[in-house]
Design an enzyme around this catalytic site. Structure first.
Site, short mmCIF file in Angstrom:
data_model
loop_
_atom_site.label_atom_id
_atom_site.label_comp_id
_atom_site.label_asym_id
_atom_site.label_seq_id
_atom_site.Cartn_x
_atom_site.Cartn_y
_atom_site.Cartn_z
N GLY A 112 0.81 -1.21 0.00
CA GLY A 112 0.00 0.00 0.00
C GLY A 112 0.84 1.26 0.00
O GLY A 112 1.62 1.52 -0.92
N PRO A 135 -2.86 -4.33 -1.36
CA PRO A 135 -3.98 -5.11 -0.85
C PRO A 135 -5.22 -4.30 -0.49
O PRO A 135 -6.20 -4.85 0.03
CB PRO A 135 -3.38 -5.75 0.41
N GLU A 136 -5.21 -3.01 -0.79
CA GLU A 136 -6.32 -2.14 -0.36
C GLU A 136 -7.69 -2.63 -0.82
O GLU A 136 -8.68 -2.52 -0.10
CB GLU A 136 -6.09 -0.70 -0.89
N ILE A 137 -7.75 -3.17 -2.04
CA ILE A 137 -9.04 -3.58 -2.60
C ILE A 137 -9.71 -4.65 -1.73
O ILE A 137 -10.94 -4.76 -1.70
CB ILE A 137 -8.86 -4.09 -4.05
N VAL A 139 -9.89 -4.74 1.46
CA VAL A 139 -10.57 -4.18 2.63
C VAL A 139 -11.51 -3.05 2.22
O VAL A 139 -11.82 -2.16 3.01
CB VAL A 139 -9.55 -3.69 3.69
#
Length: 261
Positions: A112, A135-137, A139
């Site tokens: 991120g 990995p934002e997508i 959460v």
């Protein structure tokens, strides 16, 4: 360089290299408002110091930077340290358009917001034990701000595959994607970074500064405007002591003696 009461960084200078270490290993060096603000101070100080030829950015412990500090993002506070200079958005721009080369020493995972730091640096060398991703997508978020620097170093379709899939790349995959210059075994990380710092130390500080500044100022201009501006900057560079010394050294078949003027 000025000594400052950093809460989230370690800053040291040796041999013409300013090393800035993200120092929150208990949080895997997650970046929040306080760290972003302190990084702006560290970059400004290193840029202003005549003795510093290049800057190395790395992380304490096993991670480079795990991403954004969700505790601060959700109202957990950002510390009461140095007066406010800027936020993460301004930090990305300052890194990307730095007037001294910044080498990301990616000693561990960069996710991120941490990946944004890597992409914004001038060069990046990653340990093969590191993983880099967005990995934002997963959460319910999207890597909005870091997309601006990611799209400048990665092919668009590979970038979209990574950010929309929340993909975590190995260091070797990140090298193939253009995210890092080199992926090396952990025991070769320092020597790989040193090759960059030694290479940069052998060049004219004036040419590096003027060249990086010209790249910044030409960013986004139309071709005619770019060539006009870059032609003007060539004239400026030719008028420096270092340019005259470099040309004379070439003619005399000797190593140049740079003054930084």
């Amino acid at each position: 360089m000025e000594a400052r009461a950093y809460q989230t960084l370690l800053v040291a200078e040796a041999g013409g290299v300013a090393t800035v270490t993200l120092n929150r290993p208990e949080r895997r060096n997650a970046i929040g408002t306080e760290m972003a603000n302190e990084l702006l101070y560290a970059l400004e100080d290193a840029t202003a110091a005549p003795s510093v030829k290049s800057i190395v950015l790395t992380g304490a412990g096993k991670a480079f930077c795990a991403g954004g500090d969700f505790q601060q993002m959700t109202g957990g506070g950002g510390g009461e340290g140095l007066p406010f200079k800027g936020d993460y958005r301004e930090l990305l721009a300052r890194l990307f358009f730095a007037e001294k080369p910044v080498i990301a020493r990616v000693n561990g995972h960069a996710m991120g917001g941490g990946l944004g730091l890597v992409a914004a640096c001038t060069f990046a060398v990653a340990s093969t034990e590191a993983k880099l991703g967005t990995p934002e997508i997963d959460v319910g978020l999207f890597p909005f701000m870091i997309f601006a620097v990611l799209e400048r170093v990665m092919p668009r379709r590979r970038l979209l595959e990574m950010v929309l899939g929340g993909e975590r790349l190995t260091a070797a995959e990140a090298e193939r994607a253009g995210l890092v210059n080199r992926a090396v075994p952990p025991d070769e990380l320092d020597s790989a970074v040193k090759r960059y710092t030694e290479l940069l130390a052998s060049k004219s500080p004036t040419a590096l500064r003027l060249g990086l500044r010209a790249i910044r100022d030409a960013d986004g201009l139309a071709l005619d405007d770019q060539t006009r501006l870059l032609g003007e900057r060539l004239g400026e560079c030719l008028g420096t002591e270092d340019a005259r010394e470099g040309l004379m050294a070439f003619l005399e078949k000797r190593a140049p003696r740079w003054t930084g003027r």
